[in-house]
Design an enzyme around this catalytic site. Structure first.
Site, PDB file in Angstrom:
ATOM      1  N   CYS A 153       1.011  -1.472  -0.148  1.00  0.00           N
ATOM      2  CA  CYS A 153      -0.126   0.196   0.210  1.00  0.00           C
ATOM      3  C   CYS A 153       0.919   1.462  -0.137  1.00  0.00           C
ATOM      4  O   CYS A 153       0.736   2.182  -0.949  1.00  0.00           O
ATOM      5  CB  CYS A 153      -1.316   0.137   1.004  1.00  0.00           C
ATOM      6  SG  CYS A 153      -0.021  -0.317   2.652  1.00  0.00           S
ATOM      7  N   VAL A 157       0.228   4.589  -2.044  1.00  0.00           N
ATOM      8  CA  VAL A 157      -0.425   5.208  -1.780  1.00  0.00           C
ATOM      9  C   VAL A 157       0.259   6.301  -2.520  1.00  0.00           C
ATOM     10  O   VAL A 157      -0.390   8.069  -2.429  1.00  0.00           O
ATOM     11  CB  VAL A 157      -0.044   5.381  -0.336  1.00  0.00           C
ATOM     12  CG1 VAL A 157      -0.756   6.961  -0.079  1.00  0.00           C
ATOM     13  CG2 VAL A 157      -0.997   5.065   0.394  1.00  0.00           C
TER      14      VAL A 157
END
Lengths: 519, 486
Positions: A153, A157
Site C-alpha cells: 500500500c 499511496v
C-alpha cells in the site's frame, strides 16, 4: 519446585503448578488494578445477548477479527505458482516478512519473496531506485526465470508506476531487456487477498499474451483442444491441484494449470533445499492462449482474469468452488462438455463410493446446524455440500464477500428445504459471528485457525477447512476437491461429530450410557 | 576434524568472499560491511548495522509497525491496539507472537484479537481521521472494560497526512481522560523493527507518563520494588523469570510488556530498579525513567544457569543483604534441577555447533545457555541490532565466530551449507529452508511453539528442545538408503 529434569513440564502444565497459580493471583491482585471479577462476568454475559448483537451489528467503522488478508498476499501466492518465478513486492519490506511468515505457518514450507525495501526517502522521492537496485540484486542472486512484481500500500499511496519503473530498470541494465517482469498493482486498501490473486494472474497473462508491455507483438490465438484451469486462492492447493490433474488425466483431457504452487509448497526433505519447484512454465502460459476454454474454479478469485481470457476469444466457465457430489458432477460435466470426452466409469465409480459413504453416514449429519466463514467461493461450495448432506448451513459469513456473493448463497438456500432457516452475512467479521453463535447457536463451526477463539468463547466445535490453518498440520496436503476431496471433507465433518458426541457422553455413571461402541 | 581458531577465521573470511561474488558490485560492497569473523579483543564485531537493507535480496527484517504493535505495545493486555490502515498488517501479526497473558479475551483483555480500521480506497483519498473517531466510539460501546486504546499506524497514515494525535486528544477528553495513544510506527519509517520499538517507547513516555496525574496515583512502593522491562512473555518467559525475582525477596510491580497492564506501566516510575532483558527494544524507556524519575536500570540474562546465577547476583547487588542472601538461596534451591538437566542432556549435546540469526537480545543472550549444555555457537547475527548490540556481543562470542548483520536469505543458506552446523536457530521464514537441507532447526523467536526458555524452569525446556531437534531420528532418514551407500 515445578520443573523436573526427568519429566520436563511444558507451558500448558508448568503454569498450572501451585507456585505459578499463586504468582498469577498476586500479580493480578496487587499490580494489575484489574476490573472486579463480577463486572467481568456481567460483561461476558451481556456480550451473549441480543442487545449486544444489535450494537455489534450496528458498527460501521471498526473491524474485529476479520476473515480476510490484503491483496499482495494473493499476488505472492500467484507468483509461487509459476516455474522458477520469484515474487518481488515493491514497497515496505515488513509486508514481505509477513506474507512469507503467513504462508510458511500454513504450509510448513519455505516461501520465497523479496521486497524493494522502500523507506522514508523513497516515500518522498518515489521508489524508482529501489526498483532498479532491487531487480538487479534479485536477478543476480536468485536467478529466477521470471520476477513477478506487485505492490504494497505504501507504493500505491505514493503512486509509483510499475510499468514505467520496470522499463527504466531495464534501460539501466538491472535485468536484460527481454527478461520477463510481469507486474500488478495490488493496493491493500482495495478488496482482499483474492483480489490480489486476480490482479497478479491478470498481470502475468497480459504480459505474455498482450505483447510484454509493447515490447513484442501480441500473441495470435491458434485454438487447440486444451483446457486451462485456474484454481483461485486456495489453502488446500497442495492437495487440490494434483487431484484435479488426476481427474483431467483420467478423462484424457489436455490441460494447463494457470498458477500451480502445489510443488513449490510441497518439496521433500532430502538434504537439498529447492528454492523453486514445479509451477506453470512461461511457455505454458503463452500456449494457454490457444486453449479451447478456461475453467475458473473460484469466480471471486479471478473476475478480471476471467474477463481478459474471454476477451481473447476463449470460452470461460466460471464456477464457485464446486465440491461435494453435485459440485463435482457439475465440474466434470463442464469439462466433459467442453472436451467432448465422456466421464469414464472410473470416475463414476468414485462418485458411487462417495454417495455410498454419504448414505452410510447421513443420519449423523442430517439437520445438524453449521456456521461457516471464509472466502466467498469456498463458502458457496461448502454451503452446497452441506445442503446435499441434509445439514443446515445456518450462518454463512464472509468478510470479503459482497452483496452479489450473498445473493448466490441465498439462491442455494432457496433451492433446498434445508436452507430455509439459513442466513448469509456479507462483509462481516468474526466478532459478528461471535454474537450469532450466542444468540442463534449451531452444532458446528467451519473456519480457519482463528475460529478456535470462537470455539473457546461459545463452545461450538471447530472444523478447520479454511485458510489459514496454523494449529493443525498437513491438512493442506489432502484435497477437498473432486469426489476424493469430498470424501475427505465428509470424514472431517463426521470426525468432529463423533468426537463431540463422545466428549458429551463420557462422564461415568452420569452420561456414559450413550458412550456407544457402535455409532 | 575441528578447525583451529586461525583456520576458522580463514574459512569464514573465504566464505564471506565467496557469497559476495554472487552480488552485483555495488551491492557486494555494501554487504561486505555487514559480514565478518570476530577478532578476540576488539570492542565490537566490526560490522555495520542498523542501516537500510539492500532492495531485492530477501532480508529477514520486518518494519516499524512490527516493532511497535508486534513487540512493545501488542502484549499490553487490557488496552485495545488498533492496527490503523489496511487489513493485512494486523492480520499477519494476529496472535502470532505467543505473548501469553491471563484474562478474559474480548472482555477485559484483548491481546489475541485483531482490531483494524480496514482502510478502503475512500479512506486513503479522504483521510481516515473521521473513521478513527468512529472506531473509538464503537470500541467504547462494545468493549467497555478496555483500559485504553493505542493507534498503531500502518504505512498509509503518515503518507496521507492524517492527524491521529488530534483524534486521540479529542477522544481522551471526550472519554474523561481515557488513555489513548497515537503511535507513528508506519512501516516505512526507519530500516527495521528497531525504530518501531523506539517510537513505541517514546509514545509511552509522551502519552502515558506525561499524561499521568501524580496526585491520582496512590500506588505505594516498597524498598524492594523492581519492574521487568523487555520481556514479552513468549511462551511464559516473563512468568518463569518473575518467579525467581519474587523468590529472592523482590516485589515485581510491573511487566513490560508481556502479560502487562496499563496500571503496571503507570506505576513503574515508582520502582527502585528496572531490570532490563531485551535491551534493544526497551533501553529507551529505561534511560528515560532513569533521567526523569531516577530509577536505575540493569541488564540481565535469564538464559541458562550460568547467566541466570550471574544475573541474580548482579540484580541483588543493587539491594541489601536480605536480597543478596535471597539470590544465593534461589541459586542453591535450583542447583539440583539444573545439575540434573545438564547431566541428562549435556552428554547428548556436547560439542554440537549452532548458528543463530535472531532479533533483539537473543543472538548473544542464548549463547550462555548453549554453552551450559556443552554446545558452541559458531555464527550469529542480528536482524535489527545496533552497534551497541555488537559491542555487547563481544562478551559472549568466541574468537573467529562468523558475524552476519541483516543476513540475506542467500548468504544464510550458503553459510549454513558450508559450515554445516548441528543446529540453526532462527525464525519461521528460515525454518523450512534449513530443515529441507537436513539441518536441525529451532525457531528462536517463538520458541517453536514451546517455551518458556527463561529462568530455571525454562532451561529444562530449552535443553529438552535442543536435544529433540538435534537427536531426532528423522535426520537419519533424509537420504534414501539406496543412495546412502555411495
Amino acid at each position: 519446585m515445578p520443573q523436573n529434569a526427568d519429566n520436563i513440564l511444558d507451558h500448558e502444565n508448568l503454569f498450572r503448578q501451585p507456585e505459578y497459580v499463586e504468582l498469577f493471583e498476586n500479580k493480578k491482585k496487587n499490580f494489575e488494578f484489574a476490573v472486579p471479577v463480577d463486572k467481568v462476568k456481567e460483561i461476558v454475559e451481556w456480550t451473549k445477548t441480543k442487545d449486544y448483537q444489535e450494537k455489534n451489528f450496528a458498527r460501521n467503522a471498526l473491524t474485529v477479527n476479520p476473515a480476510k488478508a490484503c491483496q499482495p498476499l494473493g499476488a505472492v501466492f500467484v507468483a509461487n505458482g509459476f516455474a522458477r518465478t520469484l515474487a518481488f513486492v515493491h514497497g515496505s519490506q515488513g509486508c514481505v516478512a509477513y506474507y512469507r511468515s503467513h504462508f510458511s505457518r500454513h504450509f510448513k514450507e519455505p516461501t520465497s519473496c523479496v521486497s524493494s525495501s522502500m523507506t522514508e526517502d523513497a516515500a518522498v522521492f518515489g521508489g524508482l531506485n529501489n526498483m532498479i537496485d532491487g531487480l538487479a540484486n534479485t536477478h543476480s542472486l536468485y536467478k529466477p526465470d521470471m520476477i513477478a512484481v506487485s505492490t504494497t500500500c505504501m507504493a500505491e499511496v505514493i503512486g509509483d508506476d510499475l510499468n514505467a519503473f520496470i522499463k527504466t530498470a531495464k534501460e539501466k541494465g538491472s535485468v536484460p531487456k527481454d527478461y520477463d517482469v510481469p507486474f500488478a498493482h495490488t493496493p491493500a486498501f482495495v478488496g482482499s487477498h483474492i483480489t490480489g490473486y486476480d490482479n497478479a494472474l491478470l498481470g502475468i497473462l497480459k504480459h505474455f499474451w498482450d505483447g510484454k508491455s509493447d515490447t513484442v507483438p501480441k500473441l495470435e490465438r491458434v485454438p487447440n483442444e486444451s483446457i486451462n484451469f485456474i484454481g483461485g486462492f486456495d489453502g488446500f492447493v497442495v492437495g487440490n491441484i494434483p487431484e484435479i490433474r488426476r481427474i483431467f488425466k483420467i478423462m484424457g483431457i489436455e490441460h494447463t494449470f494457470l498458477c500451480d504452487p502445489s510443488d513449490n509448497w510441497n518439496t521433500p526433505t532430502d538434504g537439498t533445499y529447492r528454492m523453486y519447484d514445479g509451477g506453470t512454465t512461461k511457455q505454458q502460459v503463452a500456449e494457454a492462449l490457444n486453449a479451447k476454454a478456461t475453467i475458473v474454479f473460484q469466480e471471486f478469485s479471478a473476475q478480471k482474469t476471467a474477463k481478459l481470457i474471454a476477451e481473447h476469444g476463449q470460452e470461460v466457465v466460471v464456477l464457485n468452488h464446486p465440491m461435494g457430489v453435485t459440485g463435482t458432477d457439475q465440474f466434470l460435466m463442464e469439462i466433459s462438455r467442453i472436451s467432448g470426452k465422456p466421464i469414464p466409469p472410473e470416475l463414476e465409480l468414485e462418485r458411487g463410493r462417495l454417495v455410498d459413504a454419504i448414505a452410510d453416514s447421513q443420519a449423523h449429519l442430517h439437520g445438524k446446524k453449521y456456521a461457516l466463514y471464509g472466502d466467498p467461493d469456498l463458502m458457496l461450495g461448502l454451503t452446497q455440500f452441506l445442503l446435499e448432506l441434509g445439514a443446515e448451513p445456518t450462518h454463512v459469513l464472509s468478510t470479503n464477500g459482497d452483496e452479489k456473493w450473498a445473493a448466490k448463497v441465498q439462491a442455494l438456500f432457496d433451492a433446498s428445504p434445508f436452507g430455509k432457516n439459513c442466513k448469509v452475512y456479507p462483509k462481516r467479521d468474526l466478532w459478528h459471528m461471535r454474537s450469532l453463535l450466542f444468540t442463534e447457536p449451531v452444532d458446528f463451526l467451519i473456519g480457519n485457525t482463528y475460529g478456535k477463539y470462537l470455539e473457546r468463547d461459545t463452545g461450538t466445535p471447530l472444523i478447520r477447512l479454511v485458510f489459514p490453518i496454523f494449529d493443525r498440520h498437513h491438512y493442506h496436503r489432502m484435497p477437498i476437491w473432486g469426489y476424493e476431496g469430498a470424501m475427505r471433507v465428509l470424514v472431517m465433518l463426521l470426525d468432529e461429530f463423533f468426537e463431540s458426541l463422545d466428549a458429551n457422553t463420557i462422564i461415568p455413571a452420569k452420561t456414559d450410557y450413550s458412550y456407544d461402541i457402535i455409532r | 576434524m575441528s578447525l583451529t581458531v586461525e583456520e576458522t577465521k580463514a574459512r569464514n573470511k573465504e566464505l564471506i568472499e565467496e557469497v559476495l561474488k554472487a552480488y552485483p558490485e555495488k551491492t557486494a560492497k555494501k554487504r561486505a560491511k555487514h559480514l565478518n569473523a570476530f577478532e578476540e579483543g576488539k570492542t565490537d564485531c566490526n560490522v555495520k548495522s542498523n542501516i537500510k537493507s539492500v532492495p531485492g535480496v530477501m532480508t529477514i527484517r520486518g518494519c516499524a509497525y512490527a516493532g511497535s504493535k508486534g513487540v512493545v505495545w501488542g502484549p499490553i493486555k487490557d488496552m485495545i491496539h488498533i492496527s490503523h490502515g489496511p487489513v493485512g498488517c494486523g492480520q499477519y501479526s494476529w496472535a502470532a507472537r505467543r505473548n501469553y497473558y491471563i484474562g478474559t479475551t474480548g472482555i477485559d483483555t484483548f491481546v489475541t484479537m485483531q482490531f483494524t480500521s480496514d482502510f478502503q480506497e475512500k479512506d486513503i483519498v479522504f483521510g481516515g481521521d473521521k473513521k478513527l473517531e468512529k472506531i473509538m466510539d464503537e470500541i467504547q460501546v462494545l468493549f467497555p472494560l478496555n483500559k485504553g486504546i493505542t493507534v498503531q499506524s500502518e504505512c498509509p497514515i503518515g503518507l496521507i497526512g492524517d492527524d491521529i494525535e488530534a483524534v486521540s486528544k479529542k477522544k481522551t477528553k471526550e472519554y474523561n481522560g481515557h488513555t489513548i495513544v497515537p503511535v507513528r510506527c508506519e512501516g516505512f519509517r526507519g530500516v527495521s523493527q528497531s525504530l518501531g520499538h523506539h517510537i513505541a517507547n517514546d509514545s509511552i513516555r509522551d502519552w502515558v507518563f506525561d499524561k499521568m496525574d501524580p496526585e491520582k496515583n496512590t500506588f505505594e512502593g516498597t524498598p524492594y520494588d523492581v519492574a521487568i522491562i523487555g520481556d514479552y512473555n513468549i511462551g511464559g518467559d516473563a512468568w518463569s523469570s518473575r518467579i525467581l525475582l519474587e523468590e529472592m525477596g523482590l516485589r515485581v510491580i510491573a511487566q513490560w510488556s508481556g502479560d502487562g497492564s496499563i496500571a503496571e506501566l503507570e506505576n513503574t516510575p515508582k520502582a527502585k530498579l528496572n531490570v532490563l532483558h531485551c535491551y534493544r527494544s526497551m533501553n529507551y524507556i529505561s534511560r528515560h525513567m532513569e533521567e526523569k524519575y531516577g530509577v536505575p536500570w540493569v541488564e540481565y540474562n535469564f538464559f541458562g544457569p550460568s547467566k541466570i546465577a550471574a544475573s541474580l547476583r548482579e540484580i541483588a547487588g543493587h539491594f541489601d543483604d536480605k536480597i543478596k542472601e535471597g539470590a544465593e538461596r534461589v541459586i542453591a534451591k535450583y542447583k539440583a534441577l539444573t545439575d540434573a538437566v545438564i547431566a541428562k542432556y549435556r552428554p547428548r549435546l556436547e560439542g554440537k555447533t549452532v548458528m543463530l540469526f535472531v532479533g533483539g537480545l537473543r543472538p548473544r543472550h542464548v549463547i550462555g545457555a548453549y554453552e551450559d549444555l556443552g554446545m558452541n555457537v559458531v555464527g550469529t547475527g542480528y536482524e535489527f541490532g545496533h552497534n551497541d548490540d555488537y559491542q555487547r556481543t563481544t562478551h559472549y562470542v568466541k574468537d573467529g565466530t562468523l558475524i552476519y548483520d541483516d543476513v540475506t536469505g542467500f548468504e544464510f543458506e550458503k553459510f549454513v551449507e558450508n559450515i554445516q552446523p548441528d543446529l540453526v536457530g532462527s525464525g519461521i521464514k528460515e525454518k523450512y529452508v534449513f530443515q529441507k537441507m537436513g539441518v536441525p532447526f529451532r525457531q528462536m523467536h517463538s520458541w517453536d511453539y514451546s517455551g518458556p526458555y527463561h529462568g530455571y524452569d525454562g532451561f529444562g525446556i530449552f535443553a529438552r528442545d535442543m536435544d529433540m531437534a538435534i537427536n531426532s531420528p528423522v535426520w537419519s532418514l533424509t537420504k534414501a538408503p539406496w543412495k546412502k551407500a555411495a
